[in-house]
Design a protein around this motif. Structure first.
Motif, PDB file in Angstrom:
ATOM      1  N   GLU A  73       0.832  -1.199   0.000  1.00 14.83           N
ATOM      2  CA  GLU A  73       0.000   0.000   0.000  1.00 14.83           C
ATOM      3  C   GLU A  73       0.872   1.257   0.000  1.00 14.83           C
ATOM      4  O   GLU A  73       0.566   2.233  -0.682  1.00 14.83           O
ATOM      5  CB  GLU A  73      -0.912   0.000   1.224  1.00 14.83           C
ATOM      6  CG  GLU A  73      -1.904   1.123   1.253  1.00 14.83           C
ATOM      7  CD  GLU A  73      -2.883   0.959   2.384  1.00 14.83           C
ATOM      8  OE1 GLU A  73      -4.090   1.090   2.114  1.00 14.83           O
ATOM      9  OE2 GLU A  73      -2.455   0.709   3.537  1.00 14.83           O
ATOM     10  N   ARG A  74       1.975   1.203   0.739  1.00 18.17           N
ATOM     11  CA  ARG A  74       2.902   2.337   0.742  1.00 18.17           C
ATOM     12  C   ARG A  74       3.483   2.551  -0.658  1.00 18.17           C
ATOM     13  O   ARG A  74       3.610   3.679  -1.126  1.00 18.17           O
ATOM     14  CB  ARG A  74       4.013   2.119   1.762  1.00 18.17           C
ATOM     15  CG  ARG A  74       4.802   3.383   2.023  1.00 18.17           C
ATOM     16  CD  ARG A  74       5.701   3.257   3.194  1.00 18.17           C
ATOM     17  NE  ARG A  74       6.718   2.266   2.886  1.00 18.17           N
ATOM     18  CZ  ARG A  74       7.592   1.807   3.757  1.00 18.17           C
ATOM     19  NH1 ARG A  74       7.579   2.222   4.979  1.00 18.17           N
ATOM     20  NH2 ARG A  74       8.483   0.921   3.397  1.00 18.17           N
ATOM     21  N   TYR A  75       3.814   1.462  -1.344  1.00 23.48           N
ATOM     22  CA  TYR A  75       4.303   1.562  -2.726  1.00 23.48           C
ATOM     23  C   TYR A  75       3.252   2.251  -3.599  1.00 23.48           C
ATOM     24  O   TYR A  75       3.559   3.162  -4.367  1.00 23.48           O
ATOM     25  CB  TYR A  75       4.641   0.176  -3.285  1.00 23.48           C
ATOM     26  CG  TYR A  75       4.847   0.167  -4.781  1.00 23.48           C
ATOM     27  CD1 TYR A  75       6.030   0.654  -5.333  1.00 23.48           C
ATOM     28  CD2 TYR A  75       3.859  -0.291  -5.639  1.00 23.48           C
ATOM     29  CE1 TYR A  75       6.210   0.669  -6.714  1.00 23.48           C
ATOM     30  CE2 TYR A  75       4.031  -0.277  -7.005  1.00 23.48           C
ATOM     31  CZ  TYR A  75       5.211   0.204  -7.541  1.00 23.48           C
ATOM     32  OH  TYR A  75       5.390   0.232  -8.901  1.00 23.48           O
ATOM     33  N   ALA A  76       2.000   1.823  -3.479  1.00 22.88           N
ATOM     34  CA  ALA A  76       0.916   2.407  -4.283  1.00 22.88           C
ATOM     35  C   ALA A  76       0.778   3.898  -3.973  1.00 22.88           C
ATOM     36  O   ALA A  76       0.573   4.709  -4.885  1.00 22.88           O
ATOM     37  CB  ALA A  76      -0.391   1.680  -4.016  1.00 22.88           C
ATOM     38  N   ASP A  77       0.901   4.267  -2.703  1.00 22.39           N
ATOM     39  CA  ASP A  77       0.784   5.676  -2.316  1.00 22.39           C
ATOM     40  C   ASP A  77       1.900   6.533  -2.905  1.00 22.39           C
ATOM     41  O   ASP A  77       1.706   7.720  -3.167  1.00 22.39           O
ATOM     42  CB  ASP A  77       0.797   5.822  -0.792  1.00 22.39           C
ATOM     43  CG  ASP A  77      -0.477   5.289  -0.150  1.00 22.39           C
ATOM     44  OD1 ASP A  77      -1.488   5.111  -0.865  1.00 22.39           O
ATOM     45  OD2 ASP A  77      -0.446   5.024   1.073  1.00 22.39           O
ATOM     46  N   LEU A  78       3.069   5.948  -3.112  1.00 18.45           N
ATOM     47  CA  LEU A  78       4.210   6.696  -3.638  1.00 18.45           C
ATOM     48  C   LEU A  78       4.126   6.925  -5.151  1.00 18.45           C
ATOM     49  O   LEU A  78       4.840   7.775  -5.682  1.00 18.45           O
ATOM     50  CB  LEU A  78       5.524   5.974  -3.309  1.00 18.45           C
ATOM     51  CG  LEU A  78       5.908   5.949  -1.825  1.00 18.45           C
ATOM     52  CD1 LEU A  78       7.117   5.050  -1.609  1.00 18.45           C
ATOM     53  CD2 LEU A  78       6.172   7.351  -1.312  1.00 18.45           C
ATOM     54  N   LEU A  79       3.290   6.173  -5.823  1.00 21.07           N
ATOM     55  CA  LEU A  79       3.158   6.326  -7.274  1.00 21.07           C
ATOM     56  C   LEU A  79       2.481   7.652  -7.606  1.00 21.07           C
ATOM     57  O   LEU A  79       1.603   8.114  -6.859  1.00 21.07           O
ATOM     58  CB  LEU A  79       2.333   5.175  -7.861  1.00 21.07           C
ATOM     59  CG  LEU A  79       2.981   3.797  -7.829  1.00 21.07           C
ATOM     60  CD1 LEU A  79       1.967   2.737  -8.241  1.00 21.07           C
ATOM     61  CD2 LEU A  79       4.190   3.755  -8.745  1.00 21.07           C
ATOM     62  N   PRO A  80       2.866   8.263  -8.721  1.00 22.25           N
ATOM     63  CA  PRO A  80       2.172   9.486  -9.146  1.00 22.25           C
ATOM     64  C   PRO A  80       0.738   9.138  -9.568  1.00 22.25           C
ATOM     65  O   PRO A  80       0.441   7.993  -9.929  1.00 22.25           O
ATOM     66  CB  PRO A  80       2.990   9.965 -10.344  1.00 22.25           C
ATOM     67  CG  PRO A  80       3.729   8.767 -10.815  1.00 22.25           C
ATOM     68  CD  PRO A  80       3.936   7.878  -9.628  1.00 22.25           C
ATOM     69  N   GLU A  81      -0.149  10.117  -9.497  1.00 19.22           N
ATOM     70  CA  GLU A  81      -1.540   9.896  -9.903  1.00 19.22           C
ATOM     71  C   GLU A  81      -1.563   9.351 -11.331  1.00 19.22           C
ATOM     72  O   GLU A  81      -1.100  10.008 -12.256  1.00 19.22           O
ATOM     73  CB  GLU A  81      -2.338  11.198  -9.825  1.00 19.22           C
ATOM     74  CG  GLU A  81      -2.563  11.699  -8.414  1.00 19.22           C
ATOM     75  CD  GLU A  81      -3.347  10.723  -7.562  1.00 19.22           C
ATOM     76  OE1 GLU A  81      -4.271  10.038  -8.076  1.00 19.22           O
ATOM     77  OE2 GLU A  81      -3.030  10.612  -6.366  1.00 19.22           O
ATOM     78  N   SER A  82      -2.065   8.140 -11.472  1.00 20.28           N
ATOM     79  CA  SER A  82      -2.102   7.490 -12.780  1.00 20.28           C
ATOM     80  C   SER A  82      -2.964   6.237 -12.686  1.00 20.28           C
ATOM     81  O   SER A  82      -3.409   5.842 -11.600  1.00 20.28           O
ATOM     82  CB  SER A  82      -0.686   7.099 -13.225  1.00 20.28           C
ATOM     83  OG  SER A  82      -0.155   6.131 -12.337  1.00 20.28           O
ATOM     84  N   ARG A  83      -3.173   5.625 -13.802  1.00 20.42           N
ATOM     85  CA  ARG A  83      -3.897   4.343 -13.843  1.00 20.42           C
ATOM     86  C   ARG A  83      -3.124   3.287 -13.066  1.00 20.42           C
ATOM     87  O   ARG A  83      -3.716   2.455 -12.383  1.00 20.42           O
ATOM     88  CB  ARG A  83      -4.093   3.927 -15.309  1.00 20.42           C
ATOM     89  CG  ARG A  83      -4.799   2.618 -15.469  1.00 20.42           C
ATOM     90  CD  ARG A  83      -6.298   2.780 -15.244  1.00 20.42           C
ATOM     91  NE  ARG A  83      -6.940   1.503 -15.457  1.00 20.42           N
ATOM     92  CZ  ARG A  83      -7.763   0.951 -14.572  1.00 20.42           C
ATOM     93  NH1 ARG A  83      -8.069   1.574 -13.461  1.00 20.42           N
ATOM     94  NH2 ARG A  83      -8.309  -0.215 -14.829  1.00 20.42           N
ATOM     95  N   GLN A  84      -1.811   3.324 -13.150  1.00 23.44           N
ATOM     96  CA  GLN A  84      -0.968   2.358 -12.434  1.00 23.44           C
ATOM     97  C   GLN A  84      -1.202   2.462 -10.928  1.00 23.44           C
ATOM     98  O   GLN A  84      -1.288   1.450 -10.234  1.00 23.44           O
ATOM     99  CB  GLN A  84       0.503   2.604 -12.765  1.00 23.44           C
ATOM    100  CG  GLN A  84       1.441   1.616 -12.130  1.00 23.44           C
ATOM    101  CD  GLN A  84       2.901   1.921 -12.446  1.00 23.44           C
ATOM    102  OE1 GLN A  84       3.222   2.941 -13.044  1.00 23.44           O
ATOM    103  NE2 GLN A  84       3.779   1.038 -12.027  1.00 23.44           N
ATOM    104  N   LYS A  85      -1.296   3.684 -10.407  1.00 25.94           N
ATOM    105  CA  LYS A  85      -1.542   3.882  -8.976  1.00 25.94           C
ATOM    106  C   LYS A  85      -2.911   3.322  -8.596  1.00 25.94           C
ATOM    107  O   LYS A  85      -3.052   2.656  -7.562  1.00 25.94           O
ATOM    108  CB  LYS A  85      -1.460   5.364  -8.627  1.00 25.94           C
ATOM    109  CG  LYS A  85      -1.733   5.644  -7.160  1.00 25.94           C
ATOM    110  CD  LYS A  85      -1.575   7.099  -6.832  1.00 25.94           C
ATOM    111  CE  LYS A  85      -1.732   7.296  -5.338  1.00 25.94           C
ATOM    112  NZ  LYS A  85      -0.918   8.390  -4.850  1.00 25.94           N
ATOM    113  N   ASP A  86      -3.921   3.580  -9.417  1.00 21.84           N
ATOM    114  CA  ASP A  86      -5.268   3.072  -9.151  1.00 21.84           C
ATOM    115  C   ASP A  86      -5.285   1.544  -9.111  1.00 21.84           C
ATOM    116  O   ASP A  86      -5.910   0.939  -8.243  1.00 21.84           O
ATOM    117  CB  ASP A  86      -6.252   3.560 -10.213  1.00 21.84           C
ATOM    118  CG  ASP A  86      -6.446   5.066 -10.186  1.00 21.84           C
ATOM    119  OD1 ASP A  86      -6.111   5.706  -9.165  1.00 21.84           O
ATOM    120  OD2 ASP A  86      -6.924   5.610 -11.209  1.00 21.84           O
TER     121      ASP A  86
END
Length: 130
Positions: A73-86
Motif C-alpha cells: 500500500e505504501r508503494y501504491a501511495d508513492l506512485l504518481p496519480e495514474s492508472r498504475q496507482k489506481d
C-alpha cells in the motif's frame, strides 16, 4: 508464473526491514519468500485443493498477504496519480478482502490467495528498489 518463480528463487536473498504500523517485519526479498508457496498453491489448486496441506498453505498465504499489504500500500501511495496507482491500490484492497474471506471453494481460494500474495510481493520488492 512458474518461470518467474524459478528465476526469482535463483536470486540471492536481500534483507530489508519494512515498518508496518507499529510492527516491524523483516522481509527477505518478498518475491522469493512467497514464490514457493505461490507455485505450490497453484499446483495444489489443480490436484488436491481440499487436503490438509492445502489448508495449511492457504493460511500461510493469508499471512503473506497480511504481512505484505502495508508495504504494498505504501508503494501504491508513492506512485504518481495514474492508472498504475489506481490498479496498485485496488490490488491491495482486493488482496486484503481475499485474505479475510475468499469463499468456500478451496481451489478458487488457493488461486486467489496465491495471485494476491504474488502481486503484493512484487509491489513490496518494487518499493525496496525505489
Amino acid at each position: 508464473m512458474t518461470v518467474l518463480a524459478h528465476k526469482v528463487a535463483a536470486v540471492p536473498s536481500e534483507a530489508a526491514t519494512v515498518t508496518s504500523g507499529d510492527q516491524e517485519t523483516a522481509i527477505t526479498s518478498a518475491t522469493a519468500a512467497v514464490a514457493g508457496d505461490v507455485e505450490a498453491a497453484l499446483s495444489l489448486a489443480d490436484h488436491q485443493p481440499a487436503g490438509e496441506a492445502s489448508v495449511r498453505l492457504r493460511e500461510r498465504l493469508r499471512e503473506h498477504v497480511r504481512t505484505l499489504a502495508a508495504p504494498a500500500e505504501r508503494y501504491a501511495d508513492l506512485l504518481p496519480e495514474s492508472r498504475q496507482k489506481d490498479i496498485a491500490a485496488a490490488t491491495v484492497r482486493f488482496a486484503r478482502k481475499v485474505a479475510r474471506d475468499c469463499g468456500s471453494d478451496p481451489a478458487i481460494a488457493l488461486r486467489l490467495l496465491a495471485k494476491s500474495a504474488a502481486h503484493l510481493a512484487r509491489y513490496t520488492d518494487l518499493l525496496r528498489q525505489a
